[in-house]
Enzyme design. Structure first.
Site, PDB file in Angstrom:
ATOM      1  N   ASP A   1      -2.552  10.210   3.882  1.00  0.00           N
ATOM      2  CA  ASP A   1      -4.531   9.304   4.334  1.00  0.00           C
ATOM      3  C   ASP A   1      -4.850  10.637   4.891  1.00  0.00           C
ATOM      4  OD1 ASP A   1      -6.661   8.241   4.377  1.00  0.00           O
ATOM      5  OD2 ASP A   1      -5.608   6.653   5.064  1.00  0.00           O
TER       6      ASP A   1
ATOM      7  N   GLU B   1     -10.077   3.319   1.991  1.00  0.00           N
ATOM      8  CA  GLU B   1      -9.188   4.233   0.481  1.00  0.00           C
ATOM      9  C   GLU B   1      -8.333   3.136   0.010  1.00  0.00           C
ATOM     10  OE1 GLU B   1      -8.213   5.362   3.474  1.00  0.00           O
ATOM     11  OE2 GLU B   1      -5.427   4.955   3.589  1.00  0.00           O
TER      12      GLU B   1
ATOM     13  N   ASP C   1       1.222   6.127   5.709  1.00  0.00           N
ATOM     14  CA  ASP C   1       0.747   5.201   5.455  1.00  0.00           C
ATOM     15  C   ASP C   1       1.260   4.504   3.663  1.00  0.00           C
ATOM     16  OD1 ASP C   1      -1.673   4.550   5.926  1.00  0.00           O
ATOM     17  OD2 ASP C   1      -3.346   4.684   4.768  1.00  0.00           O
TER      18      ASP C   1
ATOM     19  N   ARG D   1      -8.221  -0.650   0.850  1.00  0.00           N
ATOM     20  CA  ARG D   1      -8.022  -1.669   0.080  1.00  0.00           C
ATOM     21  C   ARG D   1      -9.187  -1.489  -1.228  1.00  0.00           C
ATOM     22  NH1 ARG D   1     -12.789  -2.046   5.147  1.00  0.00           N
ATOM     23  NH2 ARG D   1     -11.110  -0.969   5.880  1.00  0.00           N
TER      24      ARG D   1
ATOM     25  N   ASP E   1     -12.358   6.523   3.797  1.00  0.00           N
ATOM     26  CA  ASP E   1     -10.796   6.553   4.276  1.00  0.00           C
ATOM     27  C   ASP E   1     -11.334   4.606   4.490  1.00  0.00           C
ATOM     28  OD1 ASP E   1      -9.235   6.779   6.490  1.00  0.00           O
ATOM     29  OD2 ASP E   1     -10.845   7.153   8.352  1.00  0.00           O
TER      30      ASP E   1
ATOM     31  N   LYS F   1     -10.396  12.485   8.406  1.00  0.00           N
ATOM     32  CA  LYS F   1     -10.107  11.523  10.287  1.00  0.00           C
ATOM     33  C   LYS F   1     -10.336  12.979  10.632  1.00  0.00           C
ATOM     34  CE  LYS F   1      -7.113   8.133   8.260  1.00  0.00           C
ATOM     35  NZ  LYS F   1      -7.773   7.069   9.379  1.00  0.00           N
TER      36      LYS F   1
ATOM     37  N   LYS G   1       0.691  -0.916  -0.042  1.00  0.00           N
ATOM     38  CA  LYS G   1       0.379  -0.143  -0.517  1.00  0.00           C
ATOM     39  C   LYS G   1       0.920   1.443  -0.510  1.00  0.00           C
ATOM     40  CE  LYS G   1      -3.246   2.559   3.138  1.00  0.00           C
ATOM     41  NZ  LYS G   1      -4.704   2.506   3.906  1.00  0.00           N
TER      42      LYS G   1
END
Ligand code: BES
Ligand code: MN
Ligand code: ZN
Length: 503
Positions: free
Chosen positions: A272, A351, A290, A353, A349, A279, A267
C-alpha cells in the site's frame, strides 16, 4: 521444534537444560523444583536465601549441574506473583526461557509444566500455553539473510510430568498449542515477506499450496471474473498496479449436516503506497504488511482444518497492490461496488475499505454468516489503541462478545469501539452514495461504518489490526516484525462455534 510429553523425573532426563520455576516470594521450593533443588544439594534454596532468585516474572537464573543430575544445566524461571499468574504468563515464561537457551546453544530442553502445580491452571491449558509460547518465541524470519545465524534452533522440547496418568491430557494440550502456534508462525512468514516476493499472485499461490496440503477447497477469481461479478471497488484499487489482482477463496467443510458457513474476510493489500494520495516515504516499507488480514485468514483456516472442527468456514481474500501507476484511481473518481452502491474516492489511500466492500458483498451473496473481517485498516486505530489491543466494531453484540472472549483465551487483547449513527454522517458524499473517507477524526470508526454498508444486516465483526499486526520491539513470544495476531483468536472463535466437537 519437536514438542513431546514424557512421564518421569526431570533430574533423570538427558538434556542440555531443565527448566523449573518459582513463584515470587516462595522461600522453599516444592514440587519438581523442590526435587531438583534437593538433587542439587539445596543450590536453589541457597540462591533464594541470598536474594539472587526472587521469582519475579521472567527472571532467569542459570545453574550448571556438574554431573549431579542428568540435565547439564538447570534454569529457574520466575513466575511472578501467584495472584497475577495467567495462561499468558506461561506463554511469556516459555518464550523467554527458550530464547535464553537458544543463545546458549542448547539443542534439547526439558521443562516442567508451569502453572499446573500450585499455579492451579488446568494441566491441558497450561501445556497448550507452554507449547504456544515456546514455538512463537523461537520464531525467526531469516529467509533473506545469507549469513548463518550465530546460534542454531532448539530441536526438541520435552515436557516432563511425574504423574504418568496426566500424560494424555498434556499431549492434547500440546497438540492444540502446536497447531495454533505454527499457524500463527505461518501468518508471520507470509506477512514478513517483502512485496516483491509476495505479490497478489504469490499470495494466491501460497494459499493454493496450503489448500492442497490441508485438503481445503480453493478458487481464485481473476480480473475478468471480478468484472463479471461487478467488483468495481476492488478493480478500481488494482488499476494503478501492473500486478494482476486476485480474489482468493478457501473453504473448509467440516460439517456436512449444516448449511451455515462462517465467513472470514481478510484485507490482502500486498503493498500500500497510498496510490495517488501517496504516503510519506518514511516507514512506507511497513506497508508490505498490509496483507496481514488476508494472511491471518489463510492461517486460521489451515488450523481449523487441522483441528478437524465440526464447522464450515469460507475465507475470502481480495488481494491487490495500491500503486500510483498511470492508470491509477484519482481522487474524485466514482466506483460501483458489487452490491450496486456507488463510492466517491476522496482519498486513494483509503483503499482497504474499497476492496473489503466487494469482498463483504460477495460474502453476503454466498450467504456466509456470521462474518468477521480482519484488516490493517486505519492509522487512526493505531493512534487510538497503540500496539496493545486490536479494535473491534460490528453490528451484532453477541458475535462481538464471542470474538473478544476468544481473544482473551488466546492472550490477544481486543477493545470494542462505538458505532454511533453520528459517525455515519461523515461518510456522506455529494456526488455518490458514500465516500471512502470520513476525515481524520474518528477515522477507525468511520472506516468501520463504511464497511457496515456492505455487511448490511449480516451479523458481522470488523477487527482493525493496524496497530497490532507488526511489533517494533521484541517482547517474550511477540518477536520483532509480523505478530500473526488474531490467528489464534479466530481459531478459538471457530472452536466455540463448533462446540469444540471434532469429527
Ligand atoms: N494500510 C493503511 C492503514 C495502516 C496504517 C496500517 C499504519 C498499518 C499501519 C490504510 O490503507 C490507510 O492508508 N488508511 C488511511 C485512511 C485515511 C486515508 C482515511 C489512514 O489510516 O491514514
Ligand atoms: Mn492505504
Ligand atoms: Zn492499506
Amino acid at each position: 521444534m519437536e514438542v513431546k510429553v514424557v512421564a518421569g523425573d526431570i533430574t533423570k532426563i538427558k538434556a542440555g537444560a531443565a527448566i523449573v520455576n518459582l513463584f515470587e516470594g516462595v522461600k522453599r521450593p516444592a514440587g519438581a523444583t523442590g526435587v531438583v533443588d534437593q538433587a542439587l544439594d539445596g543450590a536453589i534454596t541457597r540462591l533464594i536465601d541470598e536474594g539472587e532468585i526472587k521469582g519475579k516474572l521472567n527472571e532467569i537464573t542459570l545453574i550448571h549441574t556438574m554431573g549431579k543430575i542428568e540435565p547439564a544445566r538447570v534454569i529457574v524461571v520466575g513466575l511472578g506473583k501467584q495472584e497475577r499468574f495467567t495462561l499468558d504468563s506461561i506463554r511469556s515464561v516459555a518464550a523467554e526461557c527458550c530464547k535464553f537457551l537458544r543463545k546458549l546453544g542448547v539443542k534439547k530442553v526439558a521443562t516442567i509444566v508451569h502453572g499446573a502445580g500450585i499455579g492451579g491452571m488446568a494441566p491441558e491449558k497450561a501445556a497448550q500455553a507452554l507449547t504456544e509460547g515456546s514455538i512463537l518465541g523461537l520464531y525467526t524470519f531469516r529467509k533473506h539473510i545469507t549469513k548463518e545465524p550465530e546460534h542454531g534452533q532448539i530441536g526438541e522440547l520435552l515436557i516432563v510430568e511425574r504423574d504418568g496418568s496426566k500424560v494424555p491430557t498434556l499431549e492434547h494440550g500440546v497438540k492444540l498449542g502446536k497447531i495454533l502456534a505454527e499457524a500463527t508462525n505461518l501468518a508471520r512468514d507470509l506477512i514478513n515477506e517483502p512485496a516483491n516476493y509476495m505479490t497478489p499472485t504469490d499470495m494466491a499461490e501460497a494459499a493454493r499450496k496450503i489448500a492442497e496440503e490441508s485438503g481445503l477447497e480453493f478458487a481464485v477469481f481473476e480480473r475478468d471474473d471480478m468484472k463479471k461479478l461487478g467488483m468495481g471497488a476492488l478493480l478500481g484499487v488494482a488499476q494503478g498496479s501492473k500486478q494482476p489482482p486476485k480474489f482468493i477463496i478457501l473453504s473448509y467443510r467440516g460439517d456436512s449436516t449444516s448449511k451455515n458457513t462462517l465467513g472470514l474476510v481478510g484485507k490482502g493489500l500486498t503493498f500500500d503506497s497510498g496510490g495517488i494520495s501517496i504516503k510519506p516515504s518514511e516507514g512506507m516499507e511497513e506497508m508490505k504488511g498490509d496483507m496481514a488480514g488476508g494472511a491471518t485468514v489463510i492461517a486460521a483456516i489451515k488450523a481449523i482444518a487441522e483441528l478437524e472442527l465440526k464447522i464450515n468456514v469460507t475465507g475470502l481474500i481480495p488481494a491487490t497492490e495500491n500503486l500510483p501507476g498511470g492508470a491509477a484511481l484519482k481522487p474524485g473518481d466514482i466506483l460501483k461496488a458489487m452490491n450496486g452502491k456507488t463510492i466517491e474516492v476522496v482519498n486513494t489511500d483509503a483503499e482497504g475499505r474499497l476492496i473489503l466492500a466487494d469482498a463483504l458483498s460477495y460474502a453476503r451473496k454466498q450467504g456466509l454468516s456470521p462474518l468477521i473481517d480482519i484488516a490493517t485498516l486505519t492509522g487512526a486505530c493505531r493512534v487510538a489503541l497503540g500496539d496493545v489491543c486490536t479494535g473491534a466494531f460490528g453490528n451484532n453484540q453477541e458475535v462481538i462478545n464471542k470474538v473478544i472472549k476468544a481473544g482473551e483465551e488466546a492472550g490477544e487483547k481486543i477493545w470494542q469501539l462505538p458505532m454511533f449513527e453520528e459517525y455515519k454522517e461523515k461518510n456522506k458524499s455529494d456526488v455518490a452514495d458514500i465516500k471512502n473517507s470520513g476525515g481524520r477524526y474518528g477515522g477507525a470508526i468511520t472506516a468501520a461504518q463504511f464497511l457496515s454498508e456492505f455487511s448490511q444486516d449480516t451479523p458481522w465483526t470488523h477487527l482493525d489490526i493496524a496497530g497490532t499486526s507488526i511489533s517494533s520491539k521484541e517482547k517474550d513470544y511477540v518477536v520483532k516484525g509480523a505478530s500473526g495476531v488474531m490467528v489464534r483468536t479466530l481459531v478459538n472463535f471457530a472452536m466455540g462455534l463448533a462446540g469444540e466437537q471434532t469429527k
